[in-house]
Design a protein around this motif. Structure first.
Motif, mmCIF file in Angstrom:
data_model
loop_
_atom_site.group_PDB
_atom_site.id
_atom_site.type_symbol
_atom_site.label_atom_id
_atom_site.label_comp_id
_atom_site.label_asym_id
_atom_site.label_seq_id
_atom_site.Cartn_x
_atom_site.Cartn_y
_atom_site.Cartn_z
ATOM 1 N N LEU A 141 -0.131 5.448 -4.872
ATOM 2 C CA LEU A 141 0.485 4.283 -5.098
ATOM 3 C C LEU A 141 1.316 3.942 -6.479
ATOM 4 O O LEU A 141 3.047 3.907 -6.121
ATOM 5 C CB LEU A 141 -0.292 3.195 -5.171
ATOM 6 C CG LEU A 141 1.019 2.036 -4.958
ATOM 7 C CD1 LEU A 141 0.599 1.125 -3.664
ATOM 8 C CD2 LEU A 141 1.511 0.778 -5.952
ATOM 9 N N VAL A 142 0.867 4.764 -7.377
ATOM 10 C CA VAL A 142 1.521 5.123 -8.446
ATOM 11 C C VAL A 142 2.919 5.941 -8.464
ATOM 12 O O VAL A 142 4.291 6.190 -9.125
ATOM 13 C CB VAL A 142 1.549 4.991 -9.810
ATOM 14 C CG1 VAL A 142 2.202 5.065 -10.988
ATOM 15 C CG2 VAL A 142 0.302 3.651 -10.380
ATOM 16 N N ARG A 143 2.474 6.849 -8.069
ATOM 17 C CA ARG A 143 3.719 8.379 -7.915
ATOM 18 C C ARG A 143 4.565 7.748 -6.956
ATOM 19 O O ARG A 143 5.650 8.256 -7.190
ATOM 20 C CB ARG A 143 2.517 9.775 -7.101
ATOM 21 C CG ARG A 143 2.947 10.818 -7.076
ATOM 22 C CD ARG A 143 2.220 11.801 -6.140
ATOM 23 N NE ARG A 143 2.505 11.563 -4.734
ATOM 24 C CZ ARG A 143 3.314 11.477 -4.377
ATOM 25 N NH1 ARG A 143 4.676 12.125 -4.400
ATOM 26 N NH2 ARG A 143 2.893 11.179 -3.069
ATOM 27 N N LEU A 144 4.501 7.306 -6.308
ATOM 28 C CA LEU A 144 4.903 6.791 -5.121
ATOM 29 C C LEU A 144 5.589 6.018 -5.563
ATOM 30 O O LEU A 144 7.372 6.179 -5.492
ATOM 31 C CB LEU A 144 4.855 6.637 -3.598
ATOM 32 C CG LEU A 144 4.019 7.129 -2.476
ATOM 33 C CD1 LEU A 144 3.013 7.108 -1.523
ATOM 34 C CD2 LEU A 144 4.972 8.441 -1.902
ATOM 35 N N VAL A 145 6.185 4.964 -6.204
ATOM 36 C CA VAL A 145 6.737 3.477 -6.732
ATOM 37 C C VAL A 145 7.641 4.503 -7.797
ATOM 38 O O VAL A 145 8.817 4.331 -7.872
ATOM 39 C CB VAL A 145 5.504 2.553 -7.349
ATOM 40 C CG1 VAL A 145 6.666 1.751 -8.196
ATOM 41 C CG2 VAL A 145 5.521 1.777 -6.321
ATOM 42 N N ARG A 186 0.878 -1.067 -0.024
ATOM 43 C CA ARG A 186 0.580 0.103 0.434
ATOM 44 C C ARG A 186 1.359 1.269 -0.009
ATOM 45 O O ARG A 186 2.313 1.143 -0.217
ATOM 46 C CB ARG A 186 -0.677 -0.254 0.948
ATOM 47 C CG ARG A 186 -0.267 -0.982 2.443
ATOM 48 C CD ARG A 186 -1.518 -0.162 3.647
ATOM 49 N NE ARG A 186 -2.500 -1.389 3.245
ATOM 50 C CZ ARG A 186 -2.434 -2.547 3.597
ATOM 51 N NH1 ARG A 186 -1.080 -2.744 4.377
ATOM 52 N NH2 ARG A 186 -3.060 -3.380 3.672
ATOM 53 N N ALA A 187 0.421 2.557 0.044
ATOM 54 C CA ALA A 187 0.744 3.965 -0.130
ATOM 55 C C ALA A 187 1.978 3.962 0.948
ATOM 56 O O ALA A 187 3.017 3.982 0.678
ATOM 57 C CB ALA A 187 0.461 5.012 0.189
ATOM 58 N N SER A 188 1.314 3.298 2.486
ATOM 59 C CA SER A 188 2.236 3.637 3.109
ATOM 60 C C SER A 188 3.535 3.041 3.413
ATOM 61 O O SER A 188 4.353 2.804 4.161
ATOM 62 C CB SER A 188 1.110 3.284 4.886
ATOM 63 O OG SER A 188 1.279 1.794 4.641
ATOM 64 N N ASN A 189 4.209 1.714 2.655
ATOM 65 C CA ASN A 189 4.662 0.444 3.085
ATOM 66 C C ASN A 189 5.342 0.118 1.711
ATOM 67 O O ASN A 189 6.912 -0.381 1.513
ATOM 68 C CB ASN A 189 3.962 -0.250 3.527
ATOM 69 C CG ASN A 189 3.122 -1.498 2.551
ATOM 70 O OD1 ASN A 189 3.372 -1.428 1.376
ATOM 71 N ND2 ASN A 189 2.851 -2.369 3.681
ATOM 72 N N CYS A 190 5.031 0.895 0.021
ATOM 73 C CA CYS A 190 5.366 0.570 -1.133
ATOM 74 C C CYS A 190 7.002 0.713 -1.126
ATOM 75 O O CYS A 190 7.654 -0.409 -1.754
ATOM 76 C CB CYS A 190 4.613 0.847 -1.816
ATOM 77 S SG CYS A 190 4.186 2.722 -2.189
#
Length: 250
Positions: free
Chosen positions: A240-244, A202-206
């Motif tokens: 999520l894509v932004r963070l990855v 998830r966004a918090s752990n990706c």
């Protein structure tokens, strides 16, 4: 003529920075509703930057997989479309060969089978590889399943590396975060062999998890309230894509 596996592996982005695969759980009332939902989810995953999707009978039946798979393949050529027939590897192998799929997900490549069932399974893996370009991604000691191989973790992981093209690591259950210690342990044992986190990303752990792993299979956390029964939310996918991609340096 069947495409060569090497050709497919050259197209398949196991060597990209971080691979993102979205899970299509086939929720719905009747096949048309299931297909419409799968189409909408595939559209969101594609438009927000995922690499591919997995058609899985989590809510639907095998017949629903057979109904949806060729339609998603035809309508979303920009995505890598794979399949996971839960706990029926033979059906996944058959679909891989019939549709010459780019990849499949198997619940287990090693660890879950007792020794007497290993030869038949290995024969089917070889058959799939000889008759399709399909990349095989598979779990080792997946989720809460019993370990019946009688092997050490190292032995099971090395056996999976010989059989497949990428290893999936998960936590205790669908949607439950995969422990960072388990991801790290798998990485230490398999080296630079492709490693995919298959649950609880998830966004918090990706960012933390994908600093170690090569990609993720994601479904539940991108739905309403992070619940597998919810609807896919575009905003969650986009974040999520932004963070990855930021992690990748894009």
């Amino acid at each position: 003529m069947t495409p060569s596996r090497s050709a497919c592996l050259g197209e398949w982005p196991l060597d990209r920075s971080k691979l993102l695969l979205g899970m299509l759980h086939l929720k719905g009332e009747g096949q048309q509703d299931i297909l419409d939902r799968a189409r909408k989810e595939s559209e969101i995953f594609s438009e927000e930057g995922f690499d591919g999707v997995i058609v899985e009978n989590y809510f639907g039946s095998y017949d629903d997989v057979v109904y949806c798979l060729p339609r998603i393949l035809e309508e979303f050529p920009q995505l890598f479309v794979g399949v996971d027939v839960i706990w029926d590897n033979d059906k996944s192998f058959d679909l891989a060969v019939e549709y010459q799929l780019p990849f499949i997900q198997l619940d287990s490549l090693a660890g879950q089978l007792p020794p007497e069932q290993e030869p038949a399974f290995e024969e089917r893996v070889n058959w799939c590889q000889e008759n399709s370009p399909t990349v095989i991604l598979g779990g080792v000691r997946l989720k809460n399943q019993p370990v019946l191989s009688g092997n050490s973790l190292e032995e099971d992981l090395h056996r999976a590396m010989r059989r497949g093209d990428g290893i999936i690591v998960t936590g205790r259950a669908t949607g439950v975060e995969t422990e960072i210690e388990k991801i790290s342990t798998f990485r230490e044992i398999i080296g630079d062999f492709p490693l995919i986190v298959g649950a609880g990303v998830r966004a918090s752990n990706c960012v933390e998890q994908l600093r170690i792993a090569d990609g993720a299979i994601i479904g539940s956390s991108l739905k309403t309230d992070g619940d597998v029964h919810g609807d896919l939310e575009r905003s969650r996918v986009a974040e999520l894509v932004r963070l990855v991609r930021k992690l990748e340096g894009h």
